[in-house]
Enzyme design. Structure first.
Site, mmCIF file in Angstrom:
data_model
loop_
_atom_site.group_PDB
_atom_site.id
_atom_site.type_symbol
_atom_site.label_atom_id
_atom_site.label_comp_id
_atom_site.label_asym_id
_atom_site.label_seq_id
_atom_site.Cartn_x
_atom_site.Cartn_y
_atom_site.Cartn_z
ATOM 1 N N HIS A 116 82.628 73.129 9.197
ATOM 2 C CA HIS A 116 81.189 72.886 9.145
ATOM 3 C C HIS A 116 80.933 71.701 8.212
ATOM 4 O O HIS A 116 81.783 71.357 7.383
ATOM 5 C CB HIS A 116 80.455 74.135 8.648
ATOM 6 C CG HIS A 116 80.360 75.209 9.687
ATOM 7 N ND1 HIS A 116 80.371 76.544 9.373
ATOM 8 C CD2 HIS A 116 80.251 75.143 11.037
ATOM 9 C CE1 HIS A 116 80.256 77.253 10.480
ATOM 10 N NE2 HIS A 116 80.197 76.429 11.503
ATOM 11 N N THR A 146 87.588 69.424 16.441
ATOM 12 C CA THR A 146 86.278 69.019 16.924
ATOM 13 C C THR A 146 86.054 67.571 16.479
ATOM 14 O O THR A 146 86.690 67.087 15.542
ATOM 15 C CB THR A 146 85.182 69.958 16.395
ATOM 16 O OG1 THR A 146 85.333 70.098 14.979
ATOM 17 C CG2 THR A 146 85.249 71.318 17.065
ATOM 18 N N THR A 153 83.818 65.321 14.936
ATOM 19 C CA THR A 153 83.543 64.765 13.614
ATOM 20 C C THR A 153 84.610 65.156 12.615
ATOM 21 O O THR A 153 85.098 64.323 11.843
ATOM 22 C CB THR A 153 82.157 65.230 13.121
ATOM 23 O OG1 THR A 153 81.188 64.959 14.139
ATOM 24 C CG2 THR A 153 81.748 64.515 11.855
ATOM 25 N N GLY A 182 81.332 70.115 17.387
ATOM 26 C CA GLY A 182 81.093 71.549 17.585
ATOM 27 C C GLY A 182 79.810 71.876 18.328
ATOM 28 O O GLY A 182 79.844 72.572 19.345
ATOM 29 N N ASP A 208 83.490 73.508 19.944
ATOM 30 C CA ASP A 208 83.937 74.868 19.636
ATOM 31 C C ASP A 208 84.372 75.574 20.922
ATOM 32 O O ASP A 208 85.390 76.266 20.949
ATOM 33 C CB ASP A 208 82.821 75.680 18.970
ATOM 34 C CG ASP A 208 82.400 75.127 17.612
ATOM 35 O OD1 ASP A 208 83.239 74.489 16.945
ATOM 36 O OD2 ASP A 208 81.238 75.334 17.233
ATOM 37 N N ASP A 214 81.024 77.338 6.599
ATOM 38 C CA ASP A 214 80.014 77.312 5.541
ATOM 39 C C ASP A 214 79.102 78.521 5.750
ATOM 40 O O ASP A 214 78.243 78.509 6.633
ATOM 41 C CB ASP A 214 79.209 76.019 5.608
ATOM 42 C CG ASP A 214 78.056 75.990 4.625
ATOM 43 O OD1 ASP A 214 77.996 76.866 3.735
ATOM 44 O OD2 ASP A 214 77.208 75.086 4.739
ATOM 45 N N HIS A 252 74.337 76.449 16.432
ATOM 46 C CA HIS A 252 75.284 76.824 17.489
ATOM 47 C C HIS A 252 76.131 78.032 17.065
ATOM 48 O O HIS A 252 77.286 78.177 17.455
ATOM 49 C CB HIS A 252 76.165 75.631 17.859
ATOM 50 C CG HIS A 252 77.056 75.142 16.753
ATOM 51 N ND1 HIS A 252 76.573 74.546 15.628
ATOM 52 C CD2 HIS A 252 78.400 75.186 16.616
ATOM 53 C CE1 HIS A 252 77.598 74.242 14.834
ATOM 54 N NE2 HIS A 252 78.711 74.622 15.406
ATOM 55 N N ASP A 268 78.231 79.902 19.590
ATOM 56 C CA ASP A 268 79.497 79.258 19.956
ATOM 57 C C ASP A 268 80.578 79.578 18.933
ATOM 58 O O ASP A 268 81.734 79.814 19.282
ATOM 59 C CB ASP A 268 79.330 77.733 20.050
ATOM 60 C CG ASP A 268 78.351 77.312 21.127
ATOM 61 O OD1 ASP A 268 78.204 78.055 22.117
ATOM 62 O OD2 ASP A 268 77.739 76.245 20.970
ATOM 63 N N ARG A 295 85.810 85.198 18.322
ATOM 64 C CA ARG A 295 86.164 86.321 19.187
ATOM 65 C C ARG A 295 87.426 86.004 19.976
ATOM 66 O O ARG A 295 88.326 86.845 20.091
ATOM 67 C CB ARG A 295 85.001 86.631 20.133
ATOM 68 C CG ARG A 295 85.273 87.782 21.071
ATOM 69 C CD ARG A 295 84.085 88.005 22.034
ATOM 70 N NE ARG A 295 84.458 88.944 23.057
ATOM 71 C CZ ARG A 295 85.124 88.640 24.154
ATOM 72 N NH1 ARG A 295 85.510 87.404 24.389
ATOM 73 N NH2 ARG A 295 85.430 89.570 25.043
#
Length: 126
Positions: free
Chosen positions: A8, A34, A36, A56, A61, A81, A88, A91, A97
């Site tokens: 994050h 991801t 960035t 993300g 994600d 974070d 999101h 996501d 999960r």
């Protein structure tokens, strides 16, 4: 080892520092991140080869989740974070999960990421 890297916004600097501390091990891994996060790590540590996906919130994600479902990720390092709301969030929950369903190691903070890599660094040296 195939490792997915995500952080994050408020944790990106921490992940960049973590990658630098472990760059000798990570340079021999297949890294995916991801957008960035991958860009920040690649800029700081040009010796690391990172496959960058979308950011993300734009589907990155979910792309990493798909790679987990396809058996193409061995570990997920995701510096979360917990103090900042994420638009999101669904996501992120879906990604976590999938890591649980497919029983891959998942680090959500630096302490756990250190444990995941330390076990694999020892195995890689043996």
């Amino acid at each position: 080892m195939r490792i997915a890297l995500i952080a994050h916004d408020e944790k990106k600097d921490d992940l960049v520092a973590f990658a630098g501390a472990h760059r000798d091990f990570l340079k021999d891994c297949d890294l995916v991140a991801t957008g960035t996060t991958g860009g920040r790590v690649a800029e700081a540590w040009p010796g690391l080869t990172i496959r960058r996906l979308k950011s993300g919130p734009l589907g990155g994600d979910q792309q990493i989740g798909a790679l987990i479902a396809e058996g193409k990720v061995d570990a997920l390092i995701f510096f979360v974070d917990p103090l900042t709301p994420m638009p999101h969030d669904v996501d992120v929950k879906a990604l976590m999960r999938l890591a649980i369903v497919y029983d891959i190691p998942m680090a959500l903070n630096r302490a756990t990421a250190e444990i995941i890599l330390s076990g694999n660094e020892t195995t890689a040296r043996a």
